[in-house]
Design a protein around this motif. Structure first.
Motif, PDB file in Angstrom:
ATOM      1  N   GLU A  23       0.828  -1.206   0.000  1.00 36.81           N
ATOM      2  CA  GLU A  23       0.000   0.000   0.000  1.00 36.81           C
ATOM      3  C   GLU A  23       0.865   1.261   0.000  1.00 36.81           C
ATOM      4  N   LYS A  24       1.998   1.204   0.685  1.00 35.03           N
ATOM      5  CA  LYS A  24       2.912   2.352   0.690  1.00 35.03           C
ATOM      6  C   LYS A  24       3.484   2.569  -0.705  1.00 35.03           C
ATOM      7  N   TRP A  25       3.896   1.490  -1.368  1.00 36.35           N
ATOM      8  CA  TRP A  25       4.403   1.601  -2.732  1.00 36.35           C
ATOM      9  C   TRP A  25       3.320   2.154  -3.667  1.00 36.35           C
ATOM     10  N   LYS A  26       2.122   1.626  -3.523  1.00 32.37           N
ATOM     11  CA  LYS A  26       1.009   2.062  -4.370  1.00 32.37           C
ATOM     12  C   LYS A  26       0.763   3.560  -4.200  1.00 32.37           C
ATOM     13  N   SER A  27       0.682   4.006  -2.975  1.00 34.70           N
ATOM     14  CA  SER A  27       0.420   5.420  -2.694  1.00 34.70           C
ATOM     15  C   SER A  27       1.532   6.305  -3.238  1.00 34.70           C
ATOM     16  N   ALA A  28       2.791   5.874  -3.047  1.00 28.78           N
ATOM     17  CA  ALA A  28       3.925   6.669  -3.521  1.00 28.78           C
ATOM     18  C   ALA A  28       3.923   6.803  -5.036  1.00 28.78           C
ATOM     19  N   LEU A  29       3.637   5.708  -5.734  1.00 32.64           N
ATOM     20  CA  LEU A  29       3.652   5.759  -7.196  1.00 32.64           C
ATOM     21  C   LEU A  29       2.513   6.606  -7.730  1.00 32.64           C
ATOM     22  N   LEU A  30       1.317   6.401  -7.216  1.00 32.38           N
ATOM     23  CA  LEU A  30       0.158   7.127  -7.738  1.00 32.38           C
ATOM     24  C   LEU A  30       0.192   8.616  -7.393  1.00 32.38           C
ATOM     25  N   SER A  31       1.065   9.011  -6.486  1.00 31.02           N
ATOM     26  CA  SER A  31       1.190  10.432  -6.160  1.00 31.02           C
ATOM     27  C   SER A  31       2.068  11.184  -7.160  1.00 31.02           C
ATOM     28  N   GLN A  32       2.718  10.442  -8.058  1.00 31.51           N
ATOM     29  CA  GLN A  32       3.596  11.085  -9.036  1.00 31.51           C
ATOM     30  C   GLN A  32       2.795  11.578 -10.244  1.00 31.51           C
ATOM     31  N   SER A  33       3.265  12.663 -10.833  1.00 33.48           N
ATOM     32  CA  SER A  33       2.532  13.283 -11.942  1.00 33.48           C
ATOM     33  C   SER A  33       2.817  12.624 -13.273  1.00 33.48           C
ATOM     34  N   GLU A 303      -5.511  16.091 -28.764  1.00 30.55           N
ATOM     35  CA  GLU A 303      -4.647  16.336 -27.623  1.00 30.55           C
ATOM     36  C   GLU A 303      -3.602  15.221 -27.523  1.00 30.55           C
ATOM     37  N   PRO A 304      -2.447  15.498 -26.917  1.00 30.04           N
ATOM     38  CA  PRO A 304      -1.393  14.477 -26.843  1.00 30.04           C
ATOM     39  C   PRO A 304      -1.695  13.390 -25.815  1.00 30.04           C
ATOM     40  N   TYR A 305      -1.107  12.223 -26.047  1.00 31.94           N
ATOM     41  CA  TYR A 305      -1.123  11.174 -25.027  1.00 31.94           C
ATOM     42  C   TYR A 305      -0.260  11.623 -23.847  1.00 31.94           C
ATOM     43  N   THR A 306      -0.578  11.141 -22.664  1.00 30.21           N
ATOM     44  CA  THR A 306       0.221  11.420 -21.477  1.00 30.21           C
ATOM     45  C   THR A 306       0.783  10.122 -20.922  1.00 30.21           C
ATOM     46  N   ARG A 307       1.857  10.246 -20.135  1.00 31.91           N
ATOM     47  CA  ARG A 307       2.496   9.093 -19.500  1.00 31.91           C
ATOM     48  C   ARG A 307       2.284   9.224 -18.000  1.00 31.91           C
ATOM     49  N   VAL A 308       1.593   8.276 -17.431  1.00 34.63           N
ATOM     50  CA  VAL A 308       1.154   8.389 -16.043  1.00 34.63           C
ATOM     51  C   VAL A 308       1.521   7.125 -15.264  1.00 34.63           C
ATOM     52  N   PRO A 309       1.607   7.208 -13.943  1.00 33.40           N
ATOM     53  CA  PRO A 309       1.789   5.991 -13.139  1.00 33.40           C
ATOM     54  C   PRO A 309       0.492   5.192 -13.074  1.00 33.40           C
ATOM     55  N   VAL A 310       0.617   3.877 -12.927  1.00 34.26           N
ATOM     56  CA  VAL A 310      -0.553   3.025 -12.815  1.00 34.26           C
ATOM     57  C   VAL A 310      -0.239   1.859 -11.884  1.00 34.26           C
ATOM     58  N   VAL A 311      -1.228   1.437 -11.113  1.00 32.33           N
ATOM     59  CA  VAL A 311      -1.099   0.262 -10.253  1.00 32.33           C
ATOM     60  C   VAL A 311      -2.275  -0.657 -10.543  1.00 32.33           C
ATOM     61  N   LEU A 312      -1.984  -1.853 -11.055  1.00 31.62           N
ATOM     62  CA  LEU A 312      -3.025  -2.820 -11.367  1.00 31.62           C
ATOM     63  C   LEU A 312      -3.097  -3.864 -10.248  1.00 31.62           C
ATOM     64  N   GLU A 313      -4.272  -4.145  -9.768  1.00 30.89           N
ATOM     65  CA  GLU A 313      -4.450  -5.187  -8.751  1.00 30.89           C
ATOM     66  C   GLU A 313      -4.383  -6.547  -9.439  1.00 30.89           C
ATOM     67  N   ARG A 314      -3.398  -7.342  -9.132  1.00 33.64           N
ATOM     68  CA  ARG A 314      -3.133  -8.562  -9.887  1.00 33.64           C
ATOM     69  C   ARG A 314      -4.313  -9.528  -9.863  1.00 33.64           C
ATOM     70  N   ALA A 315      -4.998  -9.652  -8.747  1.00 28.39           N
ATOM     71  CA  ALA A 315      -6.113 -10.599  -8.643  1.00 28.39           C
ATOM     72  C   ALA A 315      -7.236 -10.235  -9.602  1.00 28.39           C
ATOM     73  N   ASN A 316      -7.415  -8.956  -9.865  1.00 29.26           N
ATOM     74  CA  ASN A 316      -8.480  -8.525 -10.759  1.00 29.26           C
ATOM     75  C   ASN A 316      -8.171  -8.757 -12.226  1.00 29.26           C
ATOM     76  N   TRP A 317      -6.859  -8.951 -12.523  1.00 27.19           N
ATOM     77  CA  TRP A 317      -6.416  -9.087 -13.907  1.00 27.19           C
ATOM     78  C   TRP A 317      -5.874 -10.473 -14.209  1.00 27.19           C
ATOM     79  N   ASN A 318      -5.974 -11.379 -13.269  1.00 26.66           N
ATOM     80  CA  ASN A 318      -5.423 -12.723 -13.423  1.00 26.66           C
ATOM     81  C   ASN A 318      -3.925 -12.653 -13.733  1.00 26.66           C
ATOM     82  N   LEU A 319      -3.277 -11.681 -13.122  1.00 30.44           N
ATOM     83  CA  LEU A 319      -1.827 -11.543 -13.252  1.00 30.44           C
ATOM     84  C   LEU A 319      -1.114 -12.098 -12.009  1.00 30.44           C
TER      85      LEU A 319
END
Length: 319
Positions: A23-33, A303-319
């Motif tokens: 959760e700490k990793w998730k929060s840190a990554l998603l806080s980036q622009s 408009e241009p594409y943007t590059r953003v952080p993302v966190v995928l929940e593995r259980a929801n994606w069968n990853l």
């Protein structure tokens, strides 16, 4: 009975700690622009890499200045950027030292002083041609194992600061070439994903798949062939391997699937991603999440594409 209860409490405690870290990793990554080339973590920081491989069709390739963002995981500390001589494509910390992999070298930085210590070669040969450059690295004991594109894999000694060896991963297929694009280290093995460099429409195709390297002997110990073209990176956790084809798609394999001469079918494939176009760059995974950068389509046409952080929940994606 008592030792069973103690073991159960210990297991639950470890699980809770791991979940809190996720959760700490998730929060840190998603806080980036923004987010581009890779996501990496250690106990103290999140690391994000930026920069391009090429400006156009120039050959040989010239270094393109990039930067690495260091985002402390502790609340209240401000992220900062380290300006590198070339685009940043991977990183690895060792105490107060940070090793940053670029397309043209390994930059060693002093994290507390935010200063560059030195730049070291990644290969015994100069990488001047397309896709001969370093693409990813991982640590085993006191060496860095470098996936080096068309050059195969090289080994960097962290004490002497020198490349000690370099091996071709599929020497028997010459003059055809494959390229090492990503790797993970598990126990004393490196698992390296190879894509084809040459394209052959008739006759034998170049090797595509996973090559296993015994890191104690620095020798190839296995090859598993049969992957689709386009593999760009590899992430792993436990016995799971996730191969990214520039994020479109993601394929999940088990450890047993990559230990046979003919690569088994992936356990799952993910093609569609709501809210983003698709993941990009090198990801990190744990038992809960897939941490990555992503390409996001614009809200309005033109408009241009943007590059953003993302966190995928593995259980929801069968990853």
């Amino acid at each position: 009975m008592q030792w069973i209860l103690i073991a159960l409490v210990s297991l639950l405690s470890v699980s809770a700690t791991a979940s809190q870290l996720s959760e700490k990793w998730k929060s840190a990554l998603l806080s980036q622009s923004d987010c581009q080339n890779f996501v990496r973590f250690d106990a103290n920081n999140l690391y994000l890499g930026f920069g391009s491989y090429k400006r156009g069709f120039e050959e040989p390739r010239e270094p393109i200045p990039g930067f690495l963002r260091v985002a402390p995981l502790q609340n209240g500390q401000t992220p900062f950027d380290l300006a590198t001589n070339d685009s940043t494509i991977d990183s690895l910390s060792d105490g107060n030292s940070l090793y940053i992999l670029t397309y043209s070298g390994i930059e060693e930085w002093n994290l507390s002083q935010k200063t560059r210590v030195a730049i070291y070669p990644t290969s015994l040969r100069p990488a001047v041609r397309y896709k001969q450059h370093a693409l990813a690295f991982a640590r085993y004991q006191n060496k860095l194992v470098i996936a080096h594109g068309r050059f195969g894999v090289s080994f960097f000694d962290m004490e002497t600061k020198k490349i000690t060896a370099q091996i071709d991963l599929v020497p028997g297929q010459a003059p055809l070439e494959s390229m090492a694009t990503g790797l993970i280290v598990k126990d004393n093995k490196a698992y390296i994903v190879l894509d084809n460099f040459h394209v052959v429409t008739q006759g034998k195709q170049p090797f595509r798949g996973i090559v296993t390297v015994d890191l104690d002997r620095e020798l190839v110990s296995g090859r598993s062939e049969g992957m689709d073209p386009g593999a760009t990176s590899l992430a792993g956790f436990g016995s799971d391997f996730i191969v990214s084809f520039n994020g479109l798609p993601l394929w999940k394999y088990s450890l047993s699937a990559v230990q046979t001469p003919q690569l088994a079918a992936p356990d799952s494939r993910v093609w569609r991603f709501p809210e983003i176009d698709h993941p990009i760059g090198k990801a990190v995974i744990d038992d809960l999440f897939y941490y990555s950068c992503a390409l996001k389509a614009p809200a309005q046409v033109g408009e241009p594409y943007t590059r953003v952080p993302v966190v995928l929940e593995r259980a929801n994606w069968n990853l």
